[in-house]
Design a protein around this motif. Structure first.
Motif, PDB file in Angstrom:
ATOM      1  N   ALA A 120      43.627  42.949  50.188  1.00  0.00           N
ATOM      2  CA  ALA A 120      42.913  41.996  49.334  1.00  0.00           C
ATOM      3  C   ALA A 120      43.027  40.532  49.722  1.00  0.00           C
ATOM      4  O   ALA A 120      43.440  39.699  48.924  1.00  0.00           O
ATOM      5  CB  ALA A 120      43.370  42.183  47.879  1.00  0.00           C
ATOM      6  N   PRO A 121      42.665  40.202  50.968  1.00  0.00           N
ATOM      7  CA  PRO A 121      42.695  38.781  51.338  1.00  0.00           C
ATOM      8  C   PRO A 121      41.541  38.035  50.680  1.00  0.00           C
ATOM      9  O   PRO A 121      40.651  38.650  50.090  1.00  0.00           O
ATOM     10  CB  PRO A 121      42.508  38.814  52.852  1.00  0.00           C
ATOM     11  N   GLY A 159      39.171  38.666  47.611  1.00  0.00           N
ATOM     12  CA  GLY A 159      38.830  37.490  46.818  1.00  0.00           C
ATOM     13  C   GLY A 159      37.548  36.898  47.398  1.00  0.00           C
ATOM     14  O   GLY A 159      37.584  36.076  48.312  1.00  0.00           O
ATOM     15  N   GLU A 256      36.188  40.825  44.107  1.00  0.00           N
ATOM     16  CA  GLU A 256      36.061  40.201  42.781  1.00  0.00           C
ATOM     17  C   GLU A 256      34.596  40.082  42.349  1.00  0.00           C
ATOM     18  O   GLU A 256      34.265  40.274  41.178  1.00  0.00           O
ATOM     19  CB  GLU A 256      36.734  38.830  42.788  1.00  0.00           C
ATOM     20  N   TYR A 323      40.698  34.746  37.438  1.00  0.00           N
ATOM     21  CA  TYR A 323      41.263  35.859  38.199  1.00  0.00           C
ATOM     22  C   TYR A 323      41.653  36.980  37.235  1.00  0.00           C
ATOM     23  O   TYR A 323      41.381  38.163  37.477  1.00  0.00           O
ATOM     24  CB  TYR A 323      42.494  35.303  38.918  1.00  0.00           C
ATOM     25  N   ASP A 327      40.467  40.935  36.808  1.00  0.00           N
ATOM     26  CA  ASP A 327      41.413  42.041  36.911  1.00  0.00           C
ATOM     27  C   ASP A 327      41.324  42.986  35.708  1.00  0.00           C
ATOM     28  O   ASP A 327      41.510  44.194  35.864  1.00  0.00           O
ATOM     29  CB  ASP A 327      42.847  41.521  37.103  1.00  0.00           C
ATOM     30  N   VAL A 347      51.106  43.489  45.766  1.00  0.00           N
ATOM     31  CA  VAL A 347      50.830  42.049  45.766  1.00  0.00           C
ATOM     32  C   VAL A 347      52.152  41.266  45.733  1.00  0.00           C
ATOM     33  O   VAL A 347      53.123  41.686  45.081  1.00  0.00           O
ATOM     34  CB  VAL A 347      49.967  41.649  44.540  1.00  0.00           C
TER      35      VAL A 347
END
Ligand code: ARG
Length: 582
Positions: A120-121, A159, A256, A323, A327, A347
């Motif tokens: 998840a960069p 992201g 996202e 964020y 989620d 994470v």
């Protein structure tokens, strides 16, 4: 059944006989192999609650222990019971492991659907070394969970919808270098991001310009949307190259942005259900007072000796979402669409409060039965003991770290390898370089920080990937010198200490692999593999194989074969492929 399970089974039967009740007692691997292979403190625990003498109870257990059980028993100290598994039991285990691709690891009785959220960069921002921990840990956990029979869904929650796009879009319009973009998209996007970020720090009007670009994108401006789409495509391509090199893949890339349309209705629903409320124009989720111990309530914070609110913000006062909002939407999606029983987030530990809040919100939304885990990890340090940085002081880029590791491996390969051609050596160096980075990551307790020391990581000696490669190659090399064909599966016999010790470790594979998932710690498997490798070398020194004949020869060949299989399978579960030769 593992040996520990078999012993538990017998112990339970013996306890029923001795105490007249049915009690399931736990048996665990011995801490010190000199006294036995497994141990149990059942007599101590049970005697205490029954006000009996523990040693006397232990003696009764030993007295009733069946002679035909898989192990003999002994009492130690005030009432510990030690079990020594019989050599013939290990022999039978090795005989069947030799022709079993699963090496005795049975699939779980109740498979679960596990969503693994890792890597998840953030698009257009550096995929830095922190993401490497997530990528490698997550990939190995997904392999292990799959091997154990769970239904695993890997999801790269990139992201791809953050404030960085305002900056990138501004810089794209002002200073895009198109040829550079084509040559190395990740690097050019990063340059654009840094350029805008520096410029907006220095100049207020540029900061405002970047903010306006973001607003335009969020409002659906066609031009900005086209730039965003192109950034996203290029980034994914660039990331894909890195993942390919790492042999990591994802079932989904639901970043996202995939949840954009779910956010407004979600906030509405939370407001209507009184789970969230407005506060200074923003919408937040507050403590519901259900946690008795305030120190454990993630929605409270202690300031100047007083407890005050530490809410989770889900809509900013300007109407933008957070964020956290994404989620919550993502979790609902995973539950509703994928029927997830578990969601595991690999994470950085710095996001621990975020996940505590998220899991608490999940409970309030009726998702309390889900197994939600934040699989946190620490920091990678440079040899100076400080967080790893490049010479210029930036966060090191993952691709550069891999290149450096391969270069260090190349030096080691040139010094030590028996391979002839340059091509073979280059290939081995690539494999060792990547594996060294992976193995070093997995060999540390995930919560501890560790020092990134390339020379040590690629060395043949030490607790390294190359040491395991070498052990695997050595355990296979004997078969090339064999004149007769080796057919696994015939009965074997173990008499020497070194043989029994190696077999005992090899038989433990079936216990070690499932144990990794208890607390999501692949370092349990790495330590085990290193122990197997060390036991193999001692065994190989002590027990001649080719000079032996008859059943001894076959038994020793079988041990070499099961060692090779165990090392290769174990490494494969860590996401590491072994070289043919080195
Ligand atoms: N993109 C985030 C970061 O780089 C990690 C996302 C982790 N996954 C999640 N569902 N929050 O920090």
């Amino acid at each position: 059944m593992t040996l520990a399970q078999q012993l538990e089974f017998t112990l339970t039967a013996v306890l029923a006989q001795v105490l007249g009740e049915s009690i399931t007692a736990a048996v665990s691997p011995a801490n010190d192999l000199r006294f036995g292979d497994y141990q149990s403190n059942a007599a101590m625990v049970l005697a205490k609650s029954r006000k009996m003498n523990p040693r006397a109870l232990a003696e009764q257990i030993v007295g009733a222990w069946p002679a035909d059980a898989i192990a003999t028993v002994e009492i130690a100290g005030p009432g510990f019971i030690n079990f020594r598994v019989k050599a013939e039991v290990y022999a039978t285990r090795m005989q069947s492991a030799a022709s079993d691709a699963r090496l005795g690891v049975s699939p779980v009785a109740h498979p679960r659907t596990i969503v693994l959220d890792f890597s998840a960069p953030n698009v257009a921002k550096p995929m830095h070394i922190g993401h490497i921990r997530s990528t490698i840990l997550g990939d190995s956990l997904s392999r292990i969970a799959r091997f154990l029979g769970h239904k695993v869904i890997t999801d790269n929650h990139i992201g791809d919808w953050g404030t960085q796009f305002g900056m990138v879009t501004w810089a794209w319009k002002n200073s895009l270098d198109e040829p550079a973009l084509l040559a190395n998209p990740l690097a050019e996007l990063l340059r654009l991001y840094r350029h805008a970020s520096d410029a907006s720090k220095a100049d207020e009007s540029i900061r405002e310009a970047c903010r306006l670009e973001l607003v335009k994108l969020q409002q659906g401006d066609a031009g900005n949307f086209a730039i965003w789409t192109r950034c996203l495509d290029l980034s994914k391509q660039g990331l894909q190259q890195i993942y390919q090199r790492l042999d990591v893949s994802f079932d989904h890339w639901l970043g996202e942005s995939a949840y954009n349309n779910a956010l407004a209705p979600l906030v509405q629903k939370l407001l209507e259900g009184n789970l969230a409320r407005e506060s200074d124009g923003a919408v937040c989720i507050f403590t519901d007072g259900s946690v008795a111990d305030q120190t454990k309530d993630p929605f409270l914070i202690r300031r100047d000796g007083e407890w005050s609110d530490f809410p989770m913000m889900i809509r900013k006062s300007d109407g933008g979402f957070n964020y956290a909002t994404t989620d919550i939407a993502t979790l609902e999606f995973r539950k509703n669409e994928w029927n997830a029983d578990s969601v595991w987030y690999v994470v950085d530990h710095r996001q621990s409060l975020h996940f505590q809040q998220l899991f608490a919100v999940a409970g309030r939304l009726g998702l309390a039965s889900m197994d939600l885990r934040h699989i946190a990890f620490g920091t990678i340090l440079g040899t100076d003991g400080k967080p790893l940085k490049t010479r210029a002081g930036d966060l090191p880029q993952l691709a550069d770290v891999l290149d450096d590791s391969v270069a260090a491996a190349r030096v080691a390969v040139n010094e030590r390898s028996r391979l002839d051609t340059d091509e073979e050596r280059a290939e081995l160096a690539e494999l060792i370089g990547i594996s060294a980075v992976k193995f070093t990551e997995l060999a540390h307790h995930r919560l501890s920080d560790y020092v990134f020391d390339l020379d040590k990581m690629v060395a043949l000696e030490g607790d390294t990937a190359p040491y395991l490669f070498y052990s695997n190659v050595r355990s296979r090399s004997i078969f090339r010198k064999l004149e007769e064909p080796f057919v696994a599966g015939a009965p074997i016999e173990l008499t020497e200490d070194a043989e029994i010790h190696l077999a005992r470790l090899l038989a433990r594979f079936a216990e070690v692999v499932p144990a990794v998932l208890d607390d999501c710690r692949p370092n349990i498997l790495t330590s085990y593999l290193l122990e197997v490798a060390r036991a193999f070398h001692s065994y190989f020194e002590a027990c001649p194989v080719l000079k032996a004949d008859g059943i001894t020869r076959h038994s020793r060949l079988t041990l070499c074969h099961v060692t090779a299989l165990t090392l290769a399978t174990g490494l494969q579960l860590l996401g590491i492929a072994v070289p043919e030769r080195m």
